[in-house]
Design a protein around this motif. Structure first.
Motif, PDB file in Angstrom:
ATOM      1  N   ALA A   1      61.609 -25.501 -59.096  1.00 11.38           N
ATOM      2  CA  ALA A   1      62.560 -26.609 -59.770  1.00 11.38           C
ATOM      3  C   ALA A   1      62.897 -27.758 -59.042  1.00 11.38           C
ATOM      4  N   ASP A   2      62.950 -27.425 -57.625  1.00 11.43           N
ATOM      5  CA  ASP A   2      63.345 -28.598 -56.727  1.00 11.43           C
ATOM      6  C   ASP A   2      62.377 -29.534 -56.655  1.00 11.43           C
ATOM      7  N   PHE A   3      61.010 -29.117 -56.690  1.00  8.36           N
ATOM      8  CA  PHE A   3      60.008 -29.917 -56.338  1.00  8.36           C
ATOM      9  C   PHE A   3      59.518 -30.437 -57.761  1.00  8.36           C
ATOM     10  N   ALA A   4      59.578 -29.990 -58.936  1.00 10.05           N
ATOM     11  CA  ALA A   4      59.171 -30.276 -60.247  1.00 10.05           C
ATOM     12  C   ALA A   4      58.907 -31.928 -60.355  1.00 10.05           C
ATOM     13  N   PRO A   5      57.925 -32.388 -60.932  1.00 10.55           N
ATOM     14  CA  PRO A   5      56.715 -31.758 -61.244  1.00 10.55           C
ATOM     15  C   PRO A   5      55.566 -31.497 -60.033  1.00 10.55           C
ATOM     16  N   HIS A   6      55.836 -31.995 -58.987  1.00  2.86           N
ATOM     17  CA  HIS A   6      55.110 -31.746 -57.773  1.00  2.86           C
ATOM     18  C   HIS A   6      55.131 -30.492 -56.850  1.00  2.86           C
ATOM     19  N   VAL A   7      54.952 -29.451 -57.623  1.00  2.00           N
ATOM     20  CA  VAL A   7      55.013 -28.289 -56.824  1.00  2.00           C
ATOM     21  C   VAL A   7      54.152 -27.874 -55.588  1.00  2.00           C
ATOM     22  N   PRO A   8      54.740 -27.833 -54.354  1.00  2.06           N
ATOM     23  CA  PRO A   8      53.721 -27.635 -53.101  1.00  2.06           C
ATOM     24  C   PRO A   8      53.089 -26.361 -53.237  1.00  2.06           C
ATOM     25  N   THR A   9      51.789 -26.280 -52.367  1.00  2.00           N
ATOM     26  CA  THR A   9      51.075 -25.389 -52.290  1.00  2.00           C
ATOM     27  C   THR A   9      51.935 -24.414 -51.375  1.00  2.00           C
ATOM     28  N   ASP A  10      51.629 -22.782 -51.811  1.00  2.00           N
ATOM     29  CA  ASP A  10      52.407 -21.853 -51.123  1.00  2.00           C
ATOM     30  C   ASP A  10      51.817 -22.026 -49.827  1.00  2.00           C
ATOM     31  N   SER A  11      52.931 -21.815 -48.838  1.00  2.00           N
ATOM     32  CA  SER A  11      52.605 -21.782 -47.377  1.00  2.00           C
ATOM     33  C   SER A  11      52.454 -20.378 -46.838  1.00  2.00           C
ATOM     34  N   ARG A  12      51.514 -19.696 -47.082  1.00  2.00           N
ATOM     35  CA  ARG A  12      51.200 -18.380 -46.462  1.00  2.00           C
ATOM     36  C   ARG A  12      50.583 -18.506 -45.226  1.00  2.00           C
ATOM     37  N   ALA A  13      50.958 -17.491 -44.328  1.00  2.00           N
ATOM     38  CA  ALA A  13      50.224 -17.559 -42.786  1.00  2.00           C
ATOM     39  C   ALA A  13      49.025 -16.764 -42.892  1.00  2.00           C
ATOM     40  N   SER A  14      47.898 -17.229 -42.434  1.00  2.00           N
ATOM     41  CA  SER A  14      46.630 -16.327 -42.224  1.00  2.00           C
ATOM     42  C   SER A  14      46.867 -15.456 -41.056  1.00  2.00           C
ATOM     43  N   TRP A  15      46.564 -14.210 -41.332  1.00  2.00           N
ATOM     44  CA  TRP A  15      46.859 -13.327 -39.915  1.00  2.00           C
ATOM     45  C   TRP A  15      45.940 -13.802 -38.979  1.00  2.00           C
ATOM     46  N   LEU A  16      44.606 -14.001 -39.115  1.00  2.00           N
ATOM     47  CA  LEU A  16      43.603 -14.521 -38.210  1.00  2.00           C
ATOM     48  C   LEU A  16      44.015 -15.708 -37.328  1.00  2.00           C
ATOM     49  N   ARG A  17      44.863 -16.569 -38.145  1.00  2.00           N
ATOM     50  CA  ARG A  17      45.527 -17.585 -37.271  1.00  2.00           C
ATOM     51  C   ARG A  17      46.628 -17.547 -36.468  1.00  2.00           C
ATOM     52  N   VAL A  18      47.375 -16.373 -37.238  1.00  2.00           N
ATOM     53  CA  VAL A  18      48.680 -15.991 -36.509  1.00  2.00           C
ATOM     54  C   VAL A  18      48.127 -15.415 -35.171  1.00  2.00           C
ATOM     55  N   ILE A  19      47.253 -14.589 -35.160  1.00  4.18           N
ATOM     56  CA  ILE A  19      46.502 -13.893 -33.787  1.00  4.18           C
ATOM     57  C   ILE A  19      46.207 -14.562 -32.874  1.00  4.18           C
ATOM     58  N   LEU A  20      45.482 -15.617 -33.137  1.00  2.00           N
ATOM     59  CA  LEU A  20      44.656 -16.821 -32.581  1.00  2.00           C
ATOM     60  C   LEU A  20      45.910 -17.392 -31.652  1.00  2.00           C
TER      61      LEU A  20
END
Length: 225
Positions: free
Chosen positions: A189-208
């Motif tokens: 609701a803080d961002f409505a109506p422009h809800v941001p994309t979920d910012s999940r971490a990719s394990w491959l990129r974390v390891i790199l």
């Protein structure tokens, strides 16, 4: 429409861990220097070096909210945001707002200066030094030591300003900026109506990113020894 109470991830777990490890690291760096525990001071410095190296890599390949390219606000966005603040209006951002971005840039620069100069610093007696101090002259090492001390005072001032700003956002706008850095999430609701994309971490990129950060610390360690 956004679902009532639904929350979206804006800070991935690695950036939250980075944030709190930096808090602990800076406090420990100060304590070890005050107590003359220079062996531990150097170890903490290398840990901070690894954290900063990770942040720089992660800021290049990580999810949108942590990208370093997003930290530099456009002049128009900055002016508009400051105008809103002066009018006691505040719109939550997915990531850092324009003013907060400048604060983060300043603190990262101060931290990079603090850690990098510490690598080459030499004390007045030449008895205590950073891991790479043998690669420069005594005079150069003393020059780095002076910058090292000054940059820490600048860093303390920036941290104090950061804490005051967080308190002000909560007291004036009722916007709790600490909670998202703990849980990683904010209400959609803080961002409505422009809800941001979920910012999940990719394990491959974390390891790199972690591997490159470890490589940077190892390079300093083996060069100094």
């Amino acid at each position: 429409m956004t679902a009532p109470g639904k929350r979206v991830l804006v800070w991935d777990w690695t950036i939250r861990l980075f944030h709190w490890l930096i808090v602990v690291g800076v406090a420990t760096m100060w304590w070890t220097a005050e107590q003359g525990m220079m062996d531990w001071h150097r170890r903490v410095g290398l840990v901070l070096l690894g954290l900063l190296a990770y942040r720089l890599v992660w800021g290049t390949i990580g999810p949108g909210t942590v990208r370093l390219s997003r930290l530099v606000p456009s002049p128009g966005a900055l002016v508009a945001y400051v105008r809103d603040l002066l009018g006691r209006r505040h719109t939550p951002h997915a990531g850092h707002n324009p003013v907060g971005s400048l604060s983060v840039i300043a603190m990262l620069l101060a931290l990079v200066t603090q850690v990098s100069t510490g690598l080459f610093s030499v004390d007045v007696d030449g008895l205590e030094s950073g891991p790479l101090a043998s690669k420069v002259s005594f005079e150069t090492g003393r020059f780095f030591a002076e910058i090292h001390e000054t940059s820490f005072n600048v860093l303390l001032a920036l941290i104090a300003l950061h804490v005051v700003a967080i308190a002000a956002y909560y007291l004036v706008f009722r916007d709790n900026l600490v909670s998202p850095m703990l849980t990683g999430r904010r209400s959609e609701a803080d961002f409505a109506p422009h809800v941001p994309t979920d910012s999940r971490a990719s394990w491959l990129r974390v390891i790199l990113s972690a591997a490159l950060a470890l490589g940077a610390v190892s390079a300093v360690w083996f060069t100094g020894n």
